[in-house]
Scaffold this motif. Structure first.
Motif, short mmCIF file in Angstrom:
data_model
loop_
_atom_site.label_atom_id
_atom_site.label_comp_id
_atom_site.label_asym_id
_atom_site.label_seq_id
_atom_site.Cartn_x
_atom_site.Cartn_y
_atom_site.Cartn_z
N GLY A 220 0.81 -1.21 0.00
CA GLY A 220 0.00 0.00 0.00
C GLY A 220 0.84 1.26 0.00
O GLY A 220 0.53 2.24 -0.68
N LEU A 221 1.94 1.24 0.76
CA LEU A 221 2.81 2.42 0.82
C LEU A 221 3.51 2.65 -0.51
O LEU A 221 3.67 3.80 -0.95
N ALA A 222 3.91 1.58 -1.17
CA ALA A 222 4.54 1.73 -2.49
C ALA A 222 3.55 2.31 -3.49
O ALA A 222 3.91 3.13 -4.35
N PHE A 223 2.29 1.92 -3.39
CA PHE A 223 1.25 2.47 -4.27
C PHE A 223 1.07 3.97 -4.01
O PHE A 223 0.95 4.76 -4.95
N ILE A 224 1.06 4.36 -2.75
CA ILE A 224 0.89 5.78 -2.41
C ILE A 224 2.07 6.61 -2.92
O ILE A 224 1.90 7.65 -3.56
N HIS A 225 3.29 6.12 -2.66
CA HIS A 225 4.48 6.86 -3.09
C HIS A 225 4.59 6.90 -4.61
O HIS A 225 5.04 7.89 -5.19
N LYS A 226 4.17 5.82 -5.26
CA LYS A 226 4.26 5.78 -6.73
C LYS A 226 3.36 6.83 -7.37
O LYS A 226 3.70 7.39 -8.41
N HIS A 227 2.24 7.12 -6.74
CA HIS A 227 1.31 8.09 -7.28
C HIS A 227 1.55 9.51 -6.75
O HIS A 227 0.70 10.39 -6.89
N GLY A 228 2.70 9.73 -6.12
CA GLY A 228 3.12 11.08 -5.80
C GLY A 228 2.67 11.64 -4.47
O GLY A 228 2.58 12.86 -4.33
N PHE A 229 2.40 10.79 -3.48
CA PHE A 229 1.99 11.25 -2.17
C PHE A 229 2.80 10.53 -1.09
O PHE A 229 3.33 9.45 -1.33
N PHE A 230 2.89 11.12 0.08
CA PHE A 230 3.41 10.40 1.24
C PHE A 230 2.48 10.66 2.42
O PHE A 230 1.86 11.71 2.52
N HIS A 231 2.38 9.68 3.31
CA HIS A 231 1.30 9.61 4.29
C HIS A 231 1.51 10.58 5.45
O HIS A 231 0.59 11.27 5.87
N ARG A 232 2.69 10.57 6.05
CA ARG A 232 3.12 11.44 7.16
C ARG A 232 2.51 11.07 8.51
O ARG A 232 2.80 11.73 9.51
N ASP A 233 1.66 10.05 8.57
CA ASP A 233 1.09 9.67 9.87
C ASP A 233 0.89 8.16 9.96
O ASP A 233 -0.15 7.68 10.37
N MET A 234 1.91 7.44 9.60
CA MET A 234 1.85 5.98 9.68
C MET A 234 1.99 5.54 11.13
O MET A 234 2.98 5.87 11.80
N LYS A 235 1.01 4.79 11.62
CA LYS A 235 1.03 4.25 12.97
C LYS A 235 0.01 3.11 13.04
O LYS A 235 -0.85 3.00 12.14
N PRO A 236 0.08 2.26 14.06
CA PRO A 236 -0.86 1.11 14.11
C PRO A 236 -2.32 1.53 14.12
O PRO A 236 -3.17 0.80 13.60
N GLU A 237 -2.64 2.68 14.71
CA GLU A 237 -4.04 3.11 14.74
C GLU A 237 -4.58 3.44 13.36
O GLU A 237 -5.80 3.40 13.15
N ASN A 238 -3.70 3.77 12.43
CA ASN A 238 -4.13 4.12 11.08
C ASN A 238 -4.01 2.97 10.10
O ASN A 238 -4.11 3.17 8.88
N LEU A 239 -3.77 1.77 10.60
CA LEU A 239 -3.74 0.58 9.77
C LEU A 239 -4.96 -0.26 10.13
O LEU A 239 -4.98 -0.92 11.17
N LEU A 240 -5.98 -0.22 9.29
CA LEU A 240 -7.20 -0.96 9.56
C LEU A 240 -7.04 -2.40 9.09
O LEU A 240 -6.36 -2.68 8.10
N CYS A 241 -7.68 -3.32 9.79
CA CYS A 241 -7.49 -4.73 9.49
C CYS A 241 -8.75 -5.51 9.82
O CYS A 241 -9.60 -5.07 10.59
N ILE A 242 -8.84 -6.67 9.23
CA ILE A 242 -9.82 -7.69 9.59
C ILE A 242 -9.00 -8.90 10.02
O ILE A 242 -8.63 -9.75 9.21
N GLY A 243 -8.68 -8.95 11.32
CA GLY A 243 -7.75 -9.96 11.79
C GLY A 243 -6.37 -9.69 11.21
O GLY A 243 -6.12 -8.64 10.60
N PRO A 244 -5.44 -10.61 11.37
CA PRO A 244 -4.10 -10.41 10.79
C PRO A 244 -4.03 -10.74 9.30
O PRO A 244 -2.97 -10.59 8.69
N GLU A 245 -5.14 -11.15 8.70
CA GLU A 245 -5.09 -11.57 7.30
C GLU A 245 -5.17 -10.40 6.33
O GLU A 245 -4.61 -10.46 5.24
N LEU A 246 -5.89 -9.34 6.70
CA LEU A 246 -6.11 -8.22 5.78
C LEU A 246 -5.78 -6.92 6.48
O LEU A 246 -6.34 -6.62 7.53
#
Length: 372
Positions: free
Chosen positions: A38-64
């Motif tokens: 996901g981060l490579a996709f964001i950077h490839k399209h010309g943006f950077f997140h600036r707030d990467m942390k576990p609270e901003n990573l949504l998941c459905i269990g550890p699979e997704l």
């Protein structure tokens, strides 16, 4: 204003907080693969997140796992200076801690390295209580940076009158004993003091850590939900039906509350039948339906037919209209005010010429000659 998002059960922080035992490395590898993808996709399209942390990573269990919350994202091509207060302190890159206003996508890589270490231990790697304490925590783990390795860092520290504490680095293998040597290598490179020496997200995906023959990415059941539904193709082309033709028996008008019984109940392949040729009705049926259609097409003047004439009373004056017929709704909507134009001959009393609007407004002076 409503925002509709895909439902995700929890975020990565909640997933780690509820754990009673450590994640297997295969599970961590799969989560890190999705995060870096996901981060490579964001950077490839010309943006950077600036707030990467576990609270901003949504998941459905550890699979997704998916990246969310782009409230602090910026374009890579946008002109600095940037604000120096971004990201959560525990995952803030050292160049941002030293109040640098010129930074870019490597700050996301630093945060991902900190998150990766936390996935192994279920504890934050640099839990600083302030910005200065955060730098001390980083020095205690990575050691004091050398001036030759990161000259920009020493320039930033001298600009804010800060002196790096003298610390001996601690091996990440000691702090994270359940991590493989390939994992230690990836974390060490992402947690480099110098942002220019950190790998990009695309380069990190090529590390030996991910080259183990494991199937990585979301499970197949999550991928199937994103496949578009193909429309059902008819088996035979629909025959061209003549306009204003009716079936053999006209159906009575249905009320708005009743369902339309002429619509098919199901569009499944099992009930889908090719269209059959419609039998043309007799003349009597055509006459009955044509009258009914005329009644429906003329809700305002149901008694007016094509060849009939009518008399309209406007302001106590008689206007005799011959051969008057109503067109479609769009044509009726285009009639302007009290001026009526007949399709053919029309006898009408003399009246003022049509006034052309001036910039969307009527020129009343030209119409009435300046007096009432």
């Amino acid at each position: 204003l409503y925002f509709v998002f895909e439902y995700m059960k929890e975020n990565l922080y909640q997933l780690m907080k509820d754990r009673t035992k450590l994640f297997p490395e295969s599970v961590i590898r799969n989560m890190m693969y999705q995060i870096l993808q996901g981060l490579a996709f964001i950077h490839k399209h010309g943006f950077f997140h600036r707030d990467m942390k576990p609270e901003n990573l949504l998941c459905i269990g550890p699979e997704l796992v998916k990246i969310a919350d782009f409230g602090l994202a910026r374009e890579l091509r946008s002109q600095p200076p940037y604000t120096d207060y971004v990201s959560t302190r525990w995952y803030r890159a050292p160049e941002v801690l030293l109040r640098s206003s010129i930074y870019s996508s490597p700050i996301d890589i630093w945060a991902v390295g900190s998150i990766m270490a936390e996935l192994y231990t279920l504890r934050p790697l640099f839990p600083g209580t302030s910005e200065v304490d955060e730098i001390f925590k980083i020095c205690q783990v990575l050691g004091t940076p050398k001036k030759s390795d990161w000259p920009e860092g020493y320039h930033l520290s001298s600009a804010m009158n800060f002196r790096f504490p003298q610390c001996v680095p601690i091996s990440l293998k000691t702090l994270i004993p359940n991590a493989s040597s390939e994992a230690i290598q990836l974390m060490s490179d992402m947690l480099n003091w110098n942002p220019k020496k950190r790998p990009t997200a695309s380069q990190a995906l090529k590390y030996p850590y991910f080259q183990v023959g494991q199937v990585l990415g979301p499970p197949p059941q999550y991928l199937e939900k994103q496949t578009p539904i193909k429309p059902v193709q008819p088996t035979e082309p629909k025959p061209t039906l003549p306009k204003l033709e009716a079936v053999s028996k006209p159906e009575p008008l249905s009320s708005p509350d009743e369902p339309d019984k002429t619509q098919p109940q199901s569009l499944s392949k099992a009930n889908h039948q090719p269209l059959q040729q419609i039998q043309l009705p007799q003349n009597t049926a055509n006459q009955q339906v044509s009258k009914q259609q005329q009644l429906q097409a003329q809700p305002f003047f149901p008694a007016i037919n094509k060849d009939s004439s009518m008399v309209i009373i406007i302001n106590s004056k008689f206007l005799f209209l011959s051969d008057y017929s109503w067109k479609a709704k769009a044509a009726r909507a285009q009639l302007a005010g009290p001026t009526y134009n007949s399709a053919k001959n029309m006898s009408i009393l003399s009246h003022a010429p049509t006034i052309q609007p001036v910039h969307g407004r009527t020129d009343w002076m030209a119409k009435y000659g300046g007096h009432r």
